[in-house]
Design an enzyme around this catalytic site. Structure first.
Site, PDB file in Angstrom:
ATOM      1  N   CYS A  54       0.819  -1.078  -0.008  1.00  0.00           N
ATOM      2  CA  CYS A  54      -0.097  -0.228  -0.047  1.00  0.00           C
ATOM      3  C   CYS A  54       0.946   1.207  -0.116  1.00  0.00           C
ATOM      4  O   CYS A  54       1.961   1.287   0.539  1.00  0.00           O
ATOM      5  CB  CYS A  54      -0.876   0.055   1.463  1.00  0.00           C
ATOM      6  SG  CYS A  54      -1.858   1.431   1.414  1.00  0.00           S
ATOM      7  N   SER A  62       0.802   3.582   2.068  1.00  0.00           N
ATOM      8  CA  SER A  62       1.015   4.192   3.273  1.00  0.00           C
ATOM      9  C   SER A  62       2.342   3.375   3.592  1.00  0.00           C
ATOM     10  O   SER A  62       3.121   4.001   4.471  1.00  0.00           O
ATOM     11  CB  SER A  62      -0.236   3.809   4.328  1.00  0.00           C
ATOM     12  OG  SER A  62      -1.347   4.009   3.821  1.00  0.00           O
ATOM     13  N   HIS A  91       4.943   5.547   2.395  1.00  0.00           N
ATOM     14  CA  HIS A  91       5.241   6.836   2.929  1.00  0.00           C
ATOM     15  C   HIS A  91       6.234   6.867   4.089  1.00  0.00           C
ATOM     16  O   HIS A  91       7.013   7.838   4.302  1.00  0.00           O
ATOM     17  CB  HIS A  91       4.224   7.372   3.632  1.00  0.00           C
ATOM     18  CG  HIS A  91       2.897   7.979   2.632  1.00  0.00           C
ATOM     19  ND1 HIS A  91       3.457   8.828   1.637  1.00  0.00           N
ATOM     20  CD2 HIS A  91       1.456   7.923   2.433  1.00  0.00           C
ATOM     21  CE1 HIS A  91       2.326   9.183   0.942  1.00  0.00           C
ATOM     22  NE2 HIS A  91       1.195   8.632   1.353  1.00  0.00           N
ATOM     23  N   HIS A 119       0.287  -3.885   5.875  1.00  0.00           N
ATOM     24  CA  HIS A 119      -0.807  -3.598   6.705  1.00  0.00           C
ATOM     25  C   HIS A 119      -2.149  -4.101   6.119  1.00  0.00           C
ATOM     26  O   HIS A 119      -3.264  -3.860   6.472  1.00  0.00           O
ATOM     27  CB  HIS A 119      -1.019  -2.355   7.471  1.00  0.00           C
ATOM     28  CG  HIS A 119      -1.096  -1.406   6.334  1.00  0.00           C
ATOM     29  ND1 HIS A 119       0.241  -0.891   5.444  1.00  0.00           N
ATOM     30  CD2 HIS A 119      -1.884  -0.737   5.876  1.00  0.00           C
ATOM     31  CE1 HIS A 119      -0.283   0.131   4.591  1.00  0.00           C
ATOM     32  NE2 HIS A 119      -1.809   0.089   4.767  1.00  0.00           N
ATOM     33  N   CYS A 179      -7.148  -2.839   3.524  1.00  0.00           N
ATOM     34  CA  CYS A 179      -6.874  -1.281   3.558  1.00  0.00           C
ATOM     35  C   CYS A 179      -7.379  -0.574   2.260  1.00  0.00           C
ATOM     36  O   CYS A 179      -8.279   0.210   2.435  1.00  0.00           O
ATOM     37  CB  CYS A 179      -5.213  -1.016   3.755  1.00  0.00           C
ATOM     38  SG  CYS A 179      -4.866   0.641   3.967  1.00  0.00           S
TER      39      CYS A 179
HETATM   40 ZN   LIG Z   1      -2.928   0.936   3.483  1.00  0.00          ZN
END
Ligand SMILES: [Zn+2]
Ligand SMILES: [Zn+2]
Length: 362
Positions: A38, A40, A43, A59, A164
């Site tokens: 993902c 995220s 990041h 996640h 997610c």
């Molecule tokens: Zn995510």
């Protein structure tokens, strides 16, 4: 267990042998079958958000319960589950008022005096768990309130996406913004989350769904998955393009990238009374500027946390949508890879080559 370990921003993850502790009390061990990569996760690798190292990232996962702690009642070994970072306690004010995604209770975490969940096999040094999940690993140690049981005929690689990206995007449309039938929508960013927001708007019955991105192949996929119009933001002012297409602006705008400029453009795309929902992770410390006079015409801007989910209710519903052909997940998996491909998956995501890479474990 085998896992991809994060050592700090801008450093590649390395594949290492780690030890996972036995499940305590209400914890479960899940054998990871599939984990999406993902934005995220990226990041943190890019350093836009801090996280202590060493840690196991990941996640967005689905798998099969292997072992349960002595107080677990919700699942048993053999159950298929999706993990969700929105672990909820079930008893706090947020949980009891319909916002379990905003639960910050520490009841679902281990106490500092408890043994660490993950350690290095070679010397027993602790490794941080990421977002209560850490799915770039062939096993996960989760609180039972961080999983939802799902039907066994649901393919687990597609189920992982719901963990997610799909929950975040579809949930932003259905739960956070509550898109109304017949309304107009603009979605900034046609990656995994943006494509899910587009599909959420479609499920909600929006009459016009405008996808905004700078990558042509992503816009093509957005159209395939329900966008009625596309705007290539690399060649024009996207907010103006959205206002022109809609004769003054959309009822709902979504930002699904995590960019200050896109958040501002999403707000500028609104009609009077419209609401902009910021889904993306705007880098820490960055501010968004909007012109105050637009509040006079009841334009609104709001955040969305993991699609304002009640994931034990939402995720099984999304699985029904998928099995009925109303939520399309097959098209969102651009590539499948192995755990060792995680760094390549980050590169491809950064280059805009993929909606999702899903890591498969055997
Ligand atoms: Zn995510
Ligand atoms: Zn709670």
């Amino acid at each position: 267990m085998k896992a991809a370990v994060f050592h700090g921003a801008h450093e590649p993850l390395t594949i290492e042998e780690l030890e996972l502790d036995k499940p305590m009390a209400r914890e479960v061990v899940v054998r990871t079958v599939a984990s999406g990569v993902c934005h995220s996760d990226l990041h943190f690798v890019d350093g836009f958000y801090p996280h202590p190292a060493p840690a196991v990232l990941g996640h967005e996962a689905a798998g099969i319960v292997e072992d349960v702690g002595e107080l677990v009642t919700y699942v048993q070994p053999g159950d298929h589950v999706i993990s969700c970072l929105s672990v909820f306690c079930g008893t706090c004010e947020k949980c009891l008022t319909g916002h379990p995604n905003l639960c910050v209770s520490s009841d679902t975490r281990r106490a500092p005096s408890d043994p660490p969940k993950i350690t290095y096999k070679r010397d027993g040094a602790p490794v941080q768990q990421f977002l209560n999940i850490s799915s770039f690993a062939d096993r996960m140690l989760l609180h039972e309130n961080a999983v939802v049981k799902i039907r066994q005929d649901m393919p687990l690689d597609r189920a992982a996406l719901i963990g997610c990206g799909v929950m975040t995007g579809v949930g932003a449309a259905l739960n956070t913004a509550k898109v109304e039938p017949g309304s107009t929508v603009a979605v900034y960013g046609a990656g995994g989350v943006g494509l899910a927001a587009i599909q959420g708007a479609l499920i909600a019955g929006a009459r016009m769904i405008i996808a905004v991105d700078v990558v042509e192949s992503k816009l093509a996929l957005a159209k395939e998955l329900g966008a009625t119009h596309v705007v290539d933001a690399s060649s024009r002012d996207p907010a103006k393009a959205v206002r022109d297409l809609t004769d003054g602006g959309v009822d709902y705008a979504f930002e699904a990238i995590g960019l200050k400029s896109a958040a501002e453009q999403a707000f500028s795309s609104l009609a009077a009374g419209g609401v902009a929902t910021i889904i993306g992770m705007i880098p820490v410390g960055e501010k968004i500027e909007i012109e105050g006079r637009y509040f006079l015409s009841e334009r609104k801007i709001q955040g969305s946390s993991m699609g304002s989910n009640r994931f034990r209710v939402d995720m099984p519903r999304y699985i029904e949508f998928y099995l009925q052909g109303r939520l399309r997940l097959d098209e969102m998996i651009t590539r499948r890879g192995k755990l060792e491909d995680v760094n390549e998956a980050f590169r491809a995501m950064k280059a805009g080559e993929v909606a999702r890479t899903v890591l498969m474990f055997d």
